[in-house]
Each structure stands twice: as C-alpha cells, then as structure tokens.
Write an enzyme that holds these catalytic residues in place. Structure first.
Site, short mmCIF file in Angstrom:
data_model
loop_
_atom_site.label_atom_id
_atom_site.label_comp_id
_atom_site.label_asym_id
_atom_site.label_seq_id
_atom_site.Cartn_x
_atom_site.Cartn_y
_atom_site.Cartn_z
N LEU A 32 0.83 -1.22 0.00
CA LEU A 32 0.00 0.00 0.00
C LEU A 32 0.85 1.27 0.00
O LEU A 32 1.95 1.29 0.55
CB LEU A 32 -0.93 0.00 1.21
CG LEU A 32 -1.87 -1.20 1.32
CD1 LEU A 32 -2.78 -1.04 2.53
CD2 LEU A 32 -2.70 -1.37 0.05
N HIS A 36 -3.40 4.34 -2.41
CA HIS A 36 -4.42 3.51 -1.77
C HIS A 36 -5.08 4.25 -0.61
O HIS A 36 -6.29 4.19 -0.41
CB HIS A 36 -3.79 2.22 -1.21
CG HIS A 36 -3.25 1.30 -2.25
ND1 HIS A 36 -1.90 1.05 -2.42
CD2 HIS A 36 -3.87 0.54 -3.19
CE1 HIS A 36 -1.72 0.19 -3.38
NE2 HIS A 36 -2.88 -0.14 -3.89
N GLY A 146 -8.71 3.57 -8.46
CA GLY A 146 -7.94 4.70 -9.00
C GLY A 146 -8.02 4.75 -10.51
O GLY A 146 -8.07 3.71 -11.18
N GLN A 152 -8.93 -0.76 -16.42
CA GLN A 152 -9.47 -1.66 -15.39
C GLN A 152 -10.81 -1.12 -14.87
O GLN A 152 -11.76 -1.87 -14.67
CB GLN A 152 -8.46 -1.80 -14.25
CG GLN A 152 -9.03 -2.45 -13.00
CD GLN A 152 -7.99 -2.78 -11.96
OE1 GLN A 152 -7.28 -3.74 -12.11
NE2 GLN A 152 -7.92 -2.00 -10.90
O1 PAF Z 1 -5.91 -2.66 -9.02
C1 PAF Z 1 -5.59 -3.63 -8.30
O2 PAF Z 1 -4.85 -3.52 -7.31
C2 PAF Z 1 -6.12 -5.01 -8.64
O3 PAF Z 1 -6.21 -5.18 -10.01
C3 PAF Z 1 -7.45 -5.33 -7.95
C4 PAF Z 1 -8.56 -4.41 -8.41
C5 PAF Z 1 -7.29 -5.23 -6.44
C6 PAF Z 1 -7.88 -6.77 -8.28
O4 PAF Z 1 -6.93 -7.70 -7.87
#
Ligand code: PAF
Length: 279
Positions: A32, A36, A146, A152
């Site tokens: 982290l 985060h 993010g 994603q």
């Molecule tokens: O973005 C991330 O850290 C990962 O792709 C996630 C969303 C936690 C899925 O493992």
C-alpha cells in the site's frame, strides 16, 4: 481495525457493521501507498464503514515472473491502514478465494483487446474473477478504484453491469510522487535511478496535453513515444489516445467527446502505466 482471513468471518463481521450504514470497499493487492490511502479516505468520507482487501490475485498475472516479484508486505500494510479510517481488512490466502479453479470467462468485447488487454492476455478476465468474488463476499454499497488503471475501471464497470451487481463504482484521481511519477506498488521495485528517470513519463504526457493544437493524433503519439524512448531507462510498450467513454482509439481531434492518452512503459524489469485526460 479488525483483520479477517476467512470468507465466513468477513461476512459475519460485515453483517454486524452493515447495521451502522453503508459499506465502502477498497480492493487492493497490498504494498500500500499514498494512492491507496487516498481511496480509503474517500471511502471513509462517503460511508459509515470501510473495508479493504489485500490479496495478490494470481489469475490476473499473465507472467509468472511478474507474480513472483510483486511486492508483498502485510505487516507494513496493516500499520499504514491502522489510522486511515479503515474498519476491516480482509487478507485471505489463495485457497480461500480459489478453492476450485475459476473457469468463468467474461466477454468485455474490444475493452479486452486493446492496450492492457492486448499486451496482457487474460489479465482483465482475472481481475473480473477476483473482483466479482470480493464484491460477493463484502457486498459493498460503493467500491473505490484509482483512474491510473483507467481501462481496469472501465472493465469493472462493465462487469458490474453484466452481472447486475448492486455496487456503485467510484473513480478516484491519480496520486503522484513529488517528481510526477504515478504512485504504484510496482514503484517499489524500481532502482532509485530508474524511479527518477521514470518521472519523464508524466512530464511528457503533461507536455503532450499542450500540443494537441499543433500535431495530429498520430504525430502526437509518435512524439510521446520518441520523447520517452530517448531516455535509456525507458521503453514505450504502447501509447494510445482513446475516447474517454468507450476507450476506442481515435484518429482525429475532430471526433466528438473527451479524449485520454494511455501509456505503458518498461523501466528496467518493471512495467509502468499512466494516463492523462487531454480535453
Ligand atoms: O488494481 C488492483 O490492485 C487489482 O487489479 C485489484 C482491483 C485489487 C484486483 O486484484
């Protein structure tokens, strides 16, 4: 702050918490950083309870070396989360999440065939597998992601739509290091010299934003690629300029809608991604 490792325990604890109001969820793979923590802070401001998951998901790694190298440090992650506004950390082992291999295949159409999807086959299917499981376990009202991982975010929005999941997906701004490098767990793997040189990625994207009036889309992409590749530490894997809504590549500035430049760059053994909204 409570730590859980099993699904049963997580569900029980969250059931108690749910009576207090809405649940904000921040899924992570650990290692982290301030990026985060900014998601956790936003989740805490908008919900009564915040849950964070820490799980390095094997199914989203198309390269076994990358999975092996991915930074893991649960003890310091828990320390960072202690005063962040997080109420529950779910840190399961692999067998807890995948007691059986997950054979589900999602169809994200072109979203899975461009940029990250093209260069990391199977990556988004793995992301969807784990995020759908985590949503089922945590049952959050809102989940925070993010926009550094812009594609994603689009895939997760599409997955929640396909599966009719009652969760609001909240996009959150990119947090940058002092030199402009987008914060990422992978930055930990960079040597100090690489980390400094990697700041050229954002500097170039920021300069590119001012050049859209002088260059065509293709010329601007070439300019970004050439500028970054001139640095001996960096090698552009792809640079795309896409529509911000549907992520389809654009070929002219006259096309309607917002535009975003998305890039992946290799810096030594580390692969970095970043993006910038152009208009
Ligand atoms: O973005 C991330 O850290 C990962 O792709 C996630 C969303 C936690 C899925 O493992």
């Amino acid at each position: 702050m409570i730590q859980t490792n099993t699904i049963t325990d997580t569900r029980e604890r969250l059931q108690e918490f749910r009576r207090q109001g809405s649940i904000g969820f921040v899924p992570t793979m650990g290692a982290l950083h301030q990026g985060h923590l900014s998601l956790v802070e936003k989740a805490a401001a908008e919900n009564s309870i915040v849950a964070v998951s820490i799980f390095v998901n094997p199914t989203q790694f198309n390269n076994p070396e990358d999975l092996k190298r991915y930074p893991r440090n649960l003890a310091s992650d828990l320390e960072l989360l202690k005063d962040s506004g997080c109420h529950l950390v779910f840190a399961p082992g692999e067998k807890e999440i995948y007691p059986e291999p997950d054979i589900r295949r999602f169809d994200f159409g072109h979203l899975d065939q461009i940029m990250e999807g093209k260069h990391r086959p199977g990556h988004f299917n793995g992301v969807a597998q784990v995020v759908s499981k985590l949503f089922d376990i945590v049952k959050p009202d809102r989940a925070y992601f993010g926009i550094k991982d812009f594609q994603q975010l689009a895939v997760i929005k599409k997955m929640t739509k396909i599966l009719h999941l009652p969760v609001e997906i909240i996009p959150c701004p990119i947090i940058r290091e002092k030199n402009g490098l987008a914060m990422s767990s992978r930055n930990e793997l960079l040597l100090p010299e690489e980390r400094e040189n990697a700041s050229l990625i954002y500097k170039t994207l920021a300069n590119a934003r001012n050049l859209t009036g002088n260059k065509s889309v293709q010329e601007l992409k070439n300019w970004i690629q050439e500028t970054i590749n001139q640095n001996p530490f960096l090698l552009v894997e792809y640079i795309e300029i896409v529509d911000i809504e549907n992520l389809l590549p654009i070929s002219s500035w006259n096309e309607k809608g917002g535009k975003i430049a998305c890039i992946a760059v290799r810096c030594g053994k580390v692969r970095l991604i970043d993006n910038i909204i152009l208009n």
